[in-house]
Scaffold this motif. Sequence first.
Motif, short mmCIF file in Angstrom:
data_model
loop_
_atom_site.label_atom_id
_atom_site.label_comp_id
_atom_site.label_asym_id
_atom_site.label_seq_id
_atom_site.Cartn_x
_atom_site.Cartn_y
_atom_site.Cartn_z
N GLU A 155 8.15 16.73 10.56
CA GLU A 155 8.43 15.29 10.59
C GLU A 155 7.16 14.42 10.44
O GLU A 155 6.15 14.90 10.65
CB GLU A 155 9.34 15.00 12.10
N MET A 156 7.37 13.14 9.94
CA MET A 156 6.21 12.43 9.53
C MET A 156 5.71 11.75 10.58
O MET A 156 6.64 11.10 11.35
CB MET A 156 6.59 11.39 8.36
N PRO A 157 4.40 11.60 11.22
CA PRO A 157 3.98 10.81 12.07
C PRO A 157 4.19 9.50 11.98
O PRO A 157 4.52 8.97 10.75
CB PRO A 157 2.29 11.42 12.20
N MET A 158 4.21 8.57 13.21
CA MET A 158 4.31 7.33 12.98
C MET A 158 3.38 6.39 12.91
O MET A 158 2.12 6.92 13.10
CB MET A 158 5.32 6.79 14.53
N GLU A 159 3.58 5.14 12.01
CA GLU A 159 2.76 4.14 11.91
C GLU A 159 1.50 4.57 11.05
O GLU A 159 0.55 4.03 11.03
CB GLU A 159 2.15 3.47 13.25
N MET A 160 1.87 5.42 9.94
CA MET A 160 0.62 6.03 9.21
C MET A 160 0.22 4.84 8.05
O MET A 160 -1.11 5.13 8.12
CB MET A 160 1.05 7.20 8.37
N ASP A 161 0.98 4.00 7.91
CA ASP A 161 0.41 3.12 7.09
C ASP A 161 -0.53 1.94 7.89
O ASP A 161 -1.67 1.75 7.20
CB ASP A 161 1.54 1.95 6.30
N LEU A 162 -0.55 1.76 8.93
CA LEU A 162 -1.24 1.13 9.77
C LEU A 162 -2.53 1.80 9.88
O LEU A 162 -3.70 1.11 10.11
CB LEU A 162 -0.41 0.66 11.11
N ILE A 163 -2.29 3.09 10.26
CA ILE A 163 -3.63 3.69 10.69
C ILE A 163 -4.42 3.99 9.77
O ILE A 163 -5.68 3.72 9.69
CB ILE A 163 -3.11 5.29 11.16
N PHE A 164 -3.80 4.38 8.30
CA PHE A 164 -4.74 4.63 7.36
C PHE A 164 -5.43 2.99 6.81
O PHE A 164 -6.56 3.20 6.25
CB PHE A 164 -4.07 5.11 6.07
N ASP A 165 -4.84 2.03 6.95
CA ASP A 165 -5.21 0.74 6.62
C ASP A 165 -6.63 0.54 7.51
O ASP A 165 -7.53 -0.17 7.09
CB ASP A 165 -4.32 -0.07 6.87
N GLN A 166 -6.45 0.79 8.70
CA GLN A 166 -7.38 0.59 9.76
C GLN A 166 -8.55 1.60 9.47
O GLN A 166 -9.75 1.23 9.67
CB GLN A 166 -6.82 0.68 11.03
N LEU A 167 -8.21 2.77 9.23
CA LEU A 167 -9.28 3.75 8.97
C LEU A 167 -10.05 3.29 7.71
O LEU A 167 -11.47 3.53 7.56
CB LEU A 167 -8.65 5.14 8.52
N GLY A 168 -9.25 2.70 6.64
CA GLY A 168 -10.16 2.36 5.67
C GLY A 168 -10.91 1.35 5.36
O GLY A 168 -11.68 1.00 4.59
N SER A 169 -11.01 0.60 6.67
CA SER A 169 -11.86 -0.68 6.69
C SER A 169 -12.57 -0.91 7.84
O SER A 169 -13.19 -1.63 8.47
CB SER A 169 -10.95 -1.91 6.79
N CYS A 170 -12.76 0.51 8.62
CA CYS A 170 -13.36 0.73 10.13
C CYS A 170 -14.87 0.85 9.89
O CYS A 170 -15.24 1.55 8.82
CB CYS A 170 -13.01 1.65 11.16
N ASP A 171 -15.70 0.29 10.82
CA ASP A 171 -17.08 0.42 10.97
C ASP A 171 -17.50 1.58 11.81
O ASP A 171 -18.50 2.25 11.86
CB ASP A 171 -17.62 -0.87 11.46
#
Length: 234
Positions: A155-171
């Motif tokens: 099954e697909m993990p939850m909230e993946m769009d939010l997670i990758f969005d934050q990973l893509g802009s994290c310091d």
Amino acid sequence: MSSNLVILTGAGISAESGLGTFRDPDGLWARFDWRELATPEAFAAKPEEVHAFYNARRAGLKTSTPNAAHHALVELEKAWIARGGEFLLVTQNVDDLHDKAGSERLVHMHGELSKMRCEHCGYVHDAFDEITTDLPCLNCRRAGGLRPHIVWFGEMPMEMDLIFDQLGSCDLFVAIGTSGTVYPAAGFSQVAKEAGARCIEINLETTDTSPVFDEVRNGQATQSVPAWVAEMVG
């Protein structure tokens, strides 16, 4: 402090609260067959057995309390946000110890043992102590559709769009107590690295993904995490 912080936690942060890990030699999947307990196919074939497994694990949460590592991350969250930073704590754990400690900007990517979901209507609610196949949904009132609100294998993990969005802009990206073997979470460090983030690993021992990190700290979570947080909020 950096402006955007993403933290990933795994079973290692809860182990010192008495909750079992999954992939260690004495972990849950060494004693139980995940194919029989943690797949949609298993639930369809033997729902009573799957419910019994998760009912027992849910009962274990009642006597488990957050440890120093969980509390330290709450302290960090408050301090980070107070200084104007963005903060996201992503946990692979299905326990509720981060919640009990007071974490607020929290995502349970693998679901929550303390919740149940109706497969008929999709309603998510706090779980009964014992879920059985004949219980009706609190929303649609149909029986037979309640399941643990858990992400099973396949099954697909939850909230993946939010997670990758934050990973893509994290310091700054920090992985705590995670084996680095379960995807997609095992790939988060690489995503953050490619986005230009500094990456720190805090774990009992080195992992397969340790070479990706800029800094690796080994030790018990209850000691290593509060020490790191003290440096960050100092």
